[in-house]
Design an enzyme around this catalytic site. Structure first.
Site, PDB file in Angstrom:
ATOM      1  N   GLN A  37       0.424  -1.316  -0.104  1.00  0.00           N
ATOM      2  CA  GLN A  37      -0.209   0.116   0.488  1.00  0.00           C
ATOM      3  C   GLN A  37       0.856   1.396   0.080  1.00  0.00           C
ATOM      4  OE1 GLN A  37      -2.602  -1.504   3.297  1.00  0.00           O
ATOM      5  NE2 GLN A  37      -3.870  -0.154   2.358  1.00  0.00           N
ATOM      6  N   HIS A  57      -1.718  -4.679 -13.200  1.00  0.00           N
ATOM      7  CA  HIS A  57      -1.844  -4.202 -14.391  1.00  0.00           C
ATOM      8  C   HIS A  57      -2.385  -4.982 -15.523  1.00  0.00           C
ATOM      9  CE1 HIS A  57       2.834  -3.742 -12.777  1.00  0.00           C
ATOM     10  NE2 HIS A  57       2.429  -2.644 -12.848  1.00  0.00           N
ATOM     11  N   ASP A  68       2.376   1.325  -8.644  1.00  0.00           N
ATOM     12  CA  ASP A  68       3.478   1.365  -9.347  1.00  0.00           C
ATOM     13  C   ASP A  68       4.638   2.290  -8.306  1.00  0.00           C
ATOM     14  OD1 ASP A  68       2.831  -0.814 -10.902  1.00  0.00           O
ATOM     15  OD2 ASP A  68       3.301   0.821 -12.810  1.00  0.00           O
ATOM     16  N   HIS A 138       0.615  -9.016   3.701  1.00  0.00           N
ATOM     17  CA  HIS A 138      -0.288  -8.586   3.995  1.00  0.00           C
ATOM     18  C   HIS A 138      -0.508  -8.207   2.598  1.00  0.00           C
ATOM     19  CE1 HIS A 138      -2.072  -4.859   6.644  1.00  0.00           C
ATOM     20  NE2 HIS A 138      -2.894  -5.051   5.361  1.00  0.00           N
ATOM     21  N   ASN A 182      -1.616 -11.000   8.576  1.00  0.00           N
ATOM     22  CA  ASN A 182      -2.513  -9.934   8.329  1.00  0.00           C
ATOM     23  C   ASN A 182      -4.322 -10.330   7.645  1.00  0.00           C
ATOM     24  OD1 ASN A 182      -3.572  -7.099   9.221  1.00  0.00           O
ATOM     25  ND2 ASN A 182      -3.535  -6.945   6.760  1.00  0.00           N
ATOM     26  N   GLU A 183      -5.026 -10.359   8.545  1.00  0.00           N
ATOM     27  CA  GLU A 183      -6.498 -10.729   8.261  1.00  0.00           C
ATOM     28  C   GLU A 183      -6.553 -11.546   7.660  1.00  0.00           C
ATOM     29  OE1 GLU A 183      -8.082  -6.945   6.897  1.00  0.00           O
ATOM     30  OE2 GLU A 183      -7.512  -5.614   8.738  1.00  0.00           O
ATOM     31  N   GLU A 394      -4.793  -2.306  14.504  1.00  0.00           N
ATOM     32  CA  GLU A 394      -5.036  -1.457  13.421  1.00  0.00           C
ATOM     33  C   GLU A 394      -6.985  -0.748  13.780  1.00  0.00           C
ATOM     34  OE1 GLU A 394      -6.360  -2.709   9.055  1.00  0.00           O
ATOM     35  OE2 GLU A 394      -4.332  -3.772   9.722  1.00  0.00           O
TER      36      GLU A 394
END
Ligand SMILES: *[C@@H]1O[C@H](CO)[C@@H](O)[C@H](O)[C@H]1NC(C)=O
Ligand SMILES: *[C@@H]1O[C@H](CO)[C@@H](O)[C@H](O)[C@H]1NC(C)=O
Ligand SMILES: *[C@@H]1O[C@H](CO)[C@@H](O)[C@H](O)[C@H]1NC(C)=O
Ligand SMILES: *[C@@H]1O[C@H](CO)[C@@H](O)[C@H](O)[C@H]1NC(C)=O
Length: 489
Positions: A37, A57, A68, A138, A182-183, A394
């Site tokens: 992210q 992409h 990118d 993640h 994560n999650e 979070e």
């Protein structure tokens, strides 16, 4: 009598007000991000392709842009550390990009530049006395592993364990708080409902294979640390659970709410945190009936062997919780009523998940501000599993307002922190709170504005600017006061 009651009541009110204001001195404050992210540098040096790169992409027509460059943290990590310092954070939570460290996805070859990138970040944080809290995974699986079936392939747990061993060998001397995956509910439930990577549609088989394999992968990584690193470094390892708090819409929906909680949290938590381990029994039976009714030869939830139950059970040093919002559970009146979103278990369980219309909403259909939810959820988890340490990994306000005067984020954070303080008074041992997110970032596009810092994505230098929430949060970090004097509204 009446007067005494009033006096007592006001005394209690004043007292609880001041306790609500303060977080304990030992309580740690942090902010979070994740590799894909924020980093950009998708083809910098020898970095391998991740599932996100491939998807963005290949499907640029989805018009969410790509990552990118994103926040360009691959180049701007010094500024990121400076922001942590400006905020006065005790902790910064970031994630390692698997395909940056291991370009082939396998541990045959470690990228020198990838290795150094995270070394620099970790050392830079420690120099400023900021504790790195590191997520290993993640969502950004190496595309090479997705080509081999990704999280639906049982070998993923071996590949993940190999990756984890490399990560520990490089950084465990300095990183004391590890988050494996994560999650997993997003990876598996959304990922196999074509809502996020790997964008596969397979809610009856793929979702549950991914569910089980994520638990085994996490457990293997936990056991490696426990055996080979914990004796030397005394750190802690856990998986990050995303858990939306659920409440019955009516008295009649209580039992279904219980089952829905098992679907949401129990499918990821029961195997790890409960005394018995394995799948939650009632839910396992319910889903087995669904599978049989459709003629499948195997139960929906892939069974655990006794060895696997033992492997996974107890693989936590604290409960890492991502919490954002609360939903109501109501028995569906007919199949038609069950919409596509939010789907988690709706079809399997015959329930509708909905917002309480009286709650303030965020800028997404499912997002409500219901601060009491986090306190109830923490108490529920403590009572269900007897967990003795929690870290909020979070929490943040879903909004799309780019303004620097983000009063709704400030109010949300304040109200949720008040409830965390109350949960601590209830006897839930919450040792820290990590805000999502330190800055705006790629979130299937750039519309979500979770950041304490705004990022100018049109600026080649990706300039970061603190919002009002950053000022508020830095007061909290520095004073542990949820209602700091300087910030009176
Ligand atoms: C890296 O990707 C960018 C597009 O994001 C492209 O313009 C550039 O040519 C690529 N560099 C290399 C070395 O492939
Ligand atoms: C929820 O279900 C579990 C497992 O069947 C049971 O032990 C528990 O008592 C139930 N809780 C409530 C509030 O109904
Ligand atoms: C809370 O957790 C911390 C970290 O594990 C521990 O040191 C402390 O003793 C715990 N406090 C209580 C009241 O359990
Ligand atoms: C920020 O917004 C709030 C409420 O929307 C307003 O009261 C306040 O004056 C604004 N502050 C600034 C600096 O614009």
């Amino acid at each position: 009598m009446f007067n005494i009651a009033v006096v007592l009541f006001s005394v209690l009110l004043v007292q609880s007000r001041s306790e609500e204001n303060k977080l304990p001195a030992w309580f740690k404050i942090g902010a979070a991000s994740s590799a894909f992210q924020i980093e950009g540098g998708w083809n910098a040096s020898d970095r391998g392709e991740s599932v996100w790169d491939r998807h963005l992409h290949d499907f640029s027509e989805t018009l969410v842009g790509n990552a990118d460059v994103a926040c360009d943290s691959y180049h701007l990590w010094r500024r990121d550390i400076q922001m942590c310092e400006e905020l006065g954070l005790n902790m910064y939570r970031f994630s390692i990009s698997w395909s940056r460290l291991l370009p082939t996805g396998f541990s045959n070859y470690i990228s020198e530049d990838g290795k150094n990138y995270y070394n620099n970040l970790i050392d830079g944080l420690l120099e400023k006395d900021i504790e790195p809290v590191v997520t290993m995974f993640h969502l950004d699986l190496p595309q090479s592993l997705q080509n081999l079936g990704g999280w639906a392939n049982p070998l993923i747990s071996k590949w993940f364990a190999d990756y984890a061993r490399v990560v520990y060998s490089l950084y465990a001397d300095r990183v004391k708080t590890w988050l494996t995956i994560n999650e997993p509910i997003i990876q598996c439930d959304n990922g196999y409902n074509r809502e996020t990577v790997p964008y596969v549609e397979d809610v009856k088989i793929g979702r549950y294979l991914c569910n089980k394999h994520a638990l085994i992968a996490h457990a293997k990584a936990y056991r490696i640390y426990e055996k080979e690193y914990k004796p030397r470094y005394h750190g802690k390892v856990s998986m990050v659970q995303l858990f939306v708090w659920l409440q019955p819409a009516t008295e009649d929906d209580k039992e279904l709410t219980n089952l829905t909680l098992q679907y949401w949290e129990g499918r990821y938590g029961h195997a790890i945190y409960s005394k018995d381990g394995g799948w939650p029994k009632q839910l396992e039976r319910h889903l087995a009936r669904n599978g049989r009714a459709e003629g499948y030869p195997d139960p929906r939830l892939p069974p655990f062997t006794d060895e696997e139950v033992a492997l996974v059970k107890g693989t936590f040093d604290f409960y890492a919780l991502n919490h954002y919002t609360t939903l109501l559970v109501r028995k569906a009146r007919s199949g038609k009523e069950i919409g596509r979103w939010p789907l988690y278990g709706s079809k399997e369980l015959g329930v509708v998940l909905e917002r309480d219309p009286s709650w303030e909403r965020g800028d997404a259909a499912w997002f409500s501000v219901y601060p009491e939810g986090i306190r109830k959820q923490l108490n529920y988890l403590k009572n269900t599993y007897g967990v003795t340490e929690f870290l909020i990994t979070e929490n943040g306000f879903f909004n799309t307002d780019p303004s620097l005067n983000d009063t709704r984020t400030v109010q949300y954070t304040k109200k949720y922190l008040e409830q965390v303080a109350l949960a601590i008074q209830d006897g839930v041992n919450v040792t820290g709170y990590i805000h999502w997110s330190i800055m705006d970032n790629f979130d299937k596009g750039y519309d979500a504005k979770f950041g304490l810092y705004s990022v100018d994505f049109k600026d080649p230098n990706r300039r970061r600017t603190p919002r009002a929430s950053a000022r508020y949060y830095s007061h909290v970090a520095k004073t542990h006061n949820i209602h700091p004097e300087e910030c009176h509204d």
